[in-house]
Design a protein around this motif. Structure first.
Motif, PDB file in Angstrom:
ATOM      1  N   HIS A 177       0.819  -1.198   0.000  1.00 17.21           N
ATOM      2  CA  HIS A 177       0.000   0.000   0.000  1.00 17.21           C
ATOM      3  C   HIS A 177       0.862   1.260   0.000  1.00 17.21           C
ATOM      4  O   HIS A 177       1.916   1.310   0.627  1.00 17.21           O
ATOM      5  CB  HIS A 177      -0.998   0.012   1.164  1.00 17.21           C
ATOM      6  CG  HIS A 177      -0.396  -0.087   2.526  1.00 17.21           C
ATOM      7  ND1 HIS A 177      -0.057  -1.288   3.109  1.00 17.21           N
ATOM      8  CD2 HIS A 177      -0.091   0.866   3.442  1.00 17.21           C
ATOM      9  CE1 HIS A 177       0.425  -1.079   4.315  1.00 17.21           C
ATOM     10  NE2 HIS A 177       0.419   0.228   4.548  1.00 17.21           N
ATOM     11  N   VAL A 178       0.378   2.270  -0.733  1.00 18.27           N
ATOM     12  CA  VAL A 178       1.124   3.505  -0.932  1.00 18.27           C
ATOM     13  C   VAL A 178       0.342   4.714  -0.418  1.00 18.27           C
ATOM     14  O   VAL A 178       0.576   5.839  -0.849  1.00 18.27           O
ATOM     15  CB  VAL A 178       1.476   3.703  -2.426  1.00 18.27           C
ATOM     16  CG1 VAL A 178       2.349   2.582  -2.946  1.00 18.27           C
ATOM     17  CG2 VAL A 178       0.207   3.814  -3.276  1.00 18.27           C
ATOM     18  N   CYS A 179      -0.583   4.480   0.504  1.00 19.02           N
ATOM     19  CA  CYS A 179      -1.521   5.525   0.918  1.00 19.02           C
ATOM     20  C   CYS A 179      -1.132   6.241   2.194  1.00 19.02           C
ATOM     21  O   CYS A 179      -1.727   7.271   2.532  1.00 19.02           O
ATOM     22  CB  CYS A 179      -2.924   4.928   1.088  1.00 19.02           C
ATOM     23  SG  CYS A 179      -2.967   3.504   2.193  1.00 19.02           S
ATOM     24  N   HIS A 180      -0.161   5.734   2.941  1.00 21.85           N
ATOM     25  CA  HIS A 180       0.158   6.349   4.224  1.00 21.85           C
ATOM     26  C   HIS A 180       1.127   7.515   4.036  1.00 21.85           C
ATOM     27  O   HIS A 180       2.018   7.454   3.187  1.00 21.85           O
ATOM     28  CB  HIS A 180       0.765   5.328   5.177  1.00 21.85           C
ATOM     29  CG  HIS A 180      -0.236   4.357   5.731  1.00 21.85           C
ATOM     30  ND1 HIS A 180      -1.525   4.281   5.284  1.00 21.85           N
ATOM     31  CD2 HIS A 180      -0.127   3.422   6.710  1.00 21.85           C
ATOM     32  CE1 HIS A 180      -2.178   3.347   5.962  1.00 21.85           C
ATOM     33  NE2 HIS A 180      -1.354   2.801   6.833  1.00 21.85           N
ATOM     34  N   LEU A 222       1.881  -4.727  -7.307  1.00 22.06           N
ATOM     35  CA  LEU A 222       0.818  -3.735  -7.207  1.00 22.06           C
ATOM     36  C   LEU A 222       1.197  -2.688  -6.168  1.00 22.06           C
ATOM     37  O   LEU A 222       1.481  -3.024  -5.015  1.00 22.06           O
ATOM     38  CB  LEU A 222      -0.502  -4.397  -6.806  1.00 22.06           C
ATOM     39  CG  LEU A 222      -1.021  -5.503  -7.723  1.00 22.06           C
ATOM     40  CD1 LEU A 222      -2.305  -6.102  -7.151  1.00 22.06           C
ATOM     41  CD2 LEU A 222      -1.275  -4.967  -9.130  1.00 22.06           C
ATOM     42  N   PHE A 223       1.208  -1.435  -6.585  1.00 20.39           N
ATOM     43  CA  PHE A 223       1.466  -0.308  -5.698  1.00 20.39           C
ATOM     44  C   PHE A 223       0.181   0.515  -5.671  1.00 20.39           C
ATOM     45  O   PHE A 223      -0.119   1.226  -6.639  1.00 20.39           O
ATOM     46  CB  PHE A 223       2.642   0.523  -6.206  1.00 20.39           C
ATOM     47  CG  PHE A 223       3.922  -0.259  -6.341  1.00 20.39           C
ATOM     48  CD1 PHE A 223       4.795  -0.384  -5.262  1.00 20.39           C
ATOM     49  CD2 PHE A 223       4.256  -0.875  -7.539  1.00 20.39           C
ATOM     50  CE1 PHE A 223       5.981  -1.108  -5.387  1.00 20.39           C
ATOM     51  CE2 PHE A 223       5.437  -1.596  -7.675  1.00 20.39           C
ATOM     52  CZ  PHE A 223       6.303  -1.718  -6.589  1.00 20.39           C
ATOM     53  N   MET A 224      -0.576   0.427  -4.593  1.00 21.51           N
ATOM     54  CA  MET A 224      -1.912   1.010  -4.602  1.00 21.51           C
ATOM     55  C   MET A 224      -2.354   1.390  -3.201  1.00 21.51           C
ATOM     56  O   MET A 224      -1.816   0.888  -2.202  1.00 21.51           O
ATOM     57  CB  MET A 224      -2.907   0.026  -5.218  1.00 21.51           C
ATOM     58  CG  MET A 224      -2.964  -1.316  -4.557  1.00 21.51           C
ATOM     59  SD  MET A 224      -3.839  -2.537  -5.572  1.00 21.51           S
ATOM     60  CE  MET A 224      -3.817  -3.940  -4.466  1.00 21.51           C
ATOM     61  N   PRO A 225      -3.344   2.277  -3.099  1.00 19.69           N
ATOM     62  CA  PRO A 225      -3.863   2.627  -1.775  1.00 19.69           C
ATOM     63  C   PRO A 225      -4.470   1.424  -1.081  1.00 19.69           C
ATOM     64  O   PRO A 225      -5.035   0.534  -1.730  1.00 19.69           O
ATOM     65  CB  PRO A 225      -4.936   3.678  -2.089  1.00 19.69           C
ATOM     66  CG  PRO A 225      -4.645   4.160  -3.459  1.00 19.69           C
ATOM     67  CD  PRO A 225      -4.008   3.022  -4.178  1.00 19.69           C
ATOM     68  N   GLY A 226      -4.380   1.410   0.245  1.00 19.53           N
ATOM     69  CA  GLY A 226      -4.934   0.306   1.006  1.00 19.53           C
ATOM     70  C   GLY A 226      -6.444   0.246   0.918  1.00 19.53           C
ATOM     71  O   GLY A 226      -7.128   1.263   0.781  1.00 19.53           O
TER      72      GLY A 226
END
Length: 420
Positions: A174-177, A208-212
């Motif tokens: 995840h890349v959202c923090h 996959l690089f994506m928001p959690g």
């Protein structure tokens, strides 16, 4: 990439303000894209994704609380954790009493700033240390949150390493923090390094690089018809703290990925957890409609260390050595997945004469000769079309590499063949 290079990537990504949407995610993916070719997807606000809808896009330029002298007592520029994620725009003057319901602290850790978000309820607020709050007078205070919450898109990226098979191994992070080093910049860095290590693999590998949560739900909604190609999957998070490795099994519990990871961790300090529907994005991939073979690899699990979701989760908390260790473990998992085969013994009546075929002699002088010979005997005995090499490694308690090496030698000698 070395452990030092992994840590340098964490340090570079750390200052960026990320959330589940917005320019912070895009900037993060731009930097990841300097290391890997990425396919970036933008999904518009309002798009129906399974039982959800893609939310509005949030961006922020500045935020502060100023005292009567004009000093920023809470300053977004000092740390992006100071603003509750997805805070709506605010401009006004407030007393401390009026502000208190919107100020978030950790009384039990008075020197740390907590991480808070409000993705799906329009509100605003600030995070600060309890020590800072205790030092504030009654005000008044000038308050500004220079943000936008408007129609836009959700952004995610993929990196694919084509393999000989269409079946996929998926690594998701995840890349959202915002500025949280272990959760999950260390996971991003380790995923990048693993992708760079792969050369002409058997499986196709998708990173996959994506928001959690909403990112995984969106990806699954867009890829529902091809999800069956996922042969194994891992969510990767908290990859750089000093704790030992932790694996959470898939919902299936005995999938190849479960057995591969537990085999690799067998000789390391570790813990294995049974599946739970609470955690990271493995819970989306393991939802009952998909029920994919997706596990989760961390060091100390989420919420298991005092720095979790606080300003204490900074680049000083993660170490090059821990990230390198996580990367090495993942590399071994890949080697198991890549090398696992099922064979048939072509001389199953009695033990074949290995010496006549030069198999014993080829091992002469090696310090691990006895283990190699034992591995050959195990492979011959269990190559009945029902046991894979991973099965044999687990039952024999031998390293997978030794079992794979024995199988390769027996295959070359014509004593086994791969099961069709």
């Amino acid at each position: 990439m070395t452990g030092e290079e992994l840590h340098a990537l964490v340090e570079r990504l750390y200052p960026i303000c990320r959330s589940i949407t917005g320019d912070g995610v895009r900037r993060t993916l731009e930097i990841v894209g300097e290391h890997l070719p990425l396919t970036v997807t933008e999904v518009p606000t309002g798009t129906e994704v399974l039982d959800w809808n893609v939310p509005k896009e949030w961006n922020i330029r500045d935020a502060y609380v100023k005292d009567s002298s004009g000093r920023r007592v809470i300053d977004f520029r000092a740390s992006n954790l100071h603003v509750v994620g997805y805070s709506v725009p605010v401009s006004g003057t407030y007393s401390l009493e009026e502000l208190r319901p919107r100020l978030h602290t950790l009384p039990g850790r008075p020197d740390l700033v907590p991480y808070r978000t409000s993705y799906y309820a329009e509100t605003w607020g600030f995070c600060l240390s309890q020590n800072t709050l205790d030092a504030l007078d009654e005000g008044p205070y000038e308050v500004l949150i220079d943000s936008t919450l408007a129609d836009g898109s959700l952004t995610f990226a993929e990196h694919v390493v084509p393999g000989r098979l269409p079946d996929e191994v998926v690594v998701s992070c995840h890349v959202c923090h915002p500025s949280l080093a272990n959760d999950n910049l260390a996971g991003i860095a380790v995923a990048v390094a693993l992708a760079r290590r792969l050369k002409e693999p058997r499986y196709t590998y998708r990173f996959l690089f994506m928001p959690g949560t909403i990112g995984a739900i969106t990806w699954l909604a867009l890829n529902r018809e091809r999800a069956h190609l996922i042969a194994a999957g891992l969510t990767l998070a908290c990859a750089g703290d000093p704790g030992s490795l932790t694996y959470k099994r898939s919902r299936r519990g005995d999938a190849d990925i479960d057995r591969a990871v537990t085999h690799v961790l067998r000789d390391r300090q570790h813990q294995v957890l049974d599946f739970s529907p609470y955690g990271y994005d493995e819970r989306q991939f393991c939802s009952p409609g998909f029920n994919l073979p997706f596990g989760s690899l961390t060091r100390t699990p989420y919420a298991g260390y005092p720095e979790y979701h606080t300003s204490g989760d900074n680049p000083g908390f993660v170490t090059p050595e821990a990230m390198a260790d996580t990367l090495d473990a993942l590399t071994e998992v890949v080697e198991v997945l890549e090398g696992n085969r099922t064979y048939l013994n072509l001389s199953p009546y009695g033990e074949p004469q290995l010496g006549r075929r030069g198999l014993y002699e080829s091992l002469g002088g090696r310090s691990d000769t006895k283990a190699a010979q034992l591995a050959m005997l195990w492979v011959l005995n269990l190559s009945d079309g029902e046991h894979s090499l991973l099965d044999i490694a687990q039952r024999s308690r031998l390293p997978f590499a030794a079992v794979k090496g024995a199988a390769d030698a027996l295959l070359e000698a014509g004593l086994v063949k791969e099961k069709a």
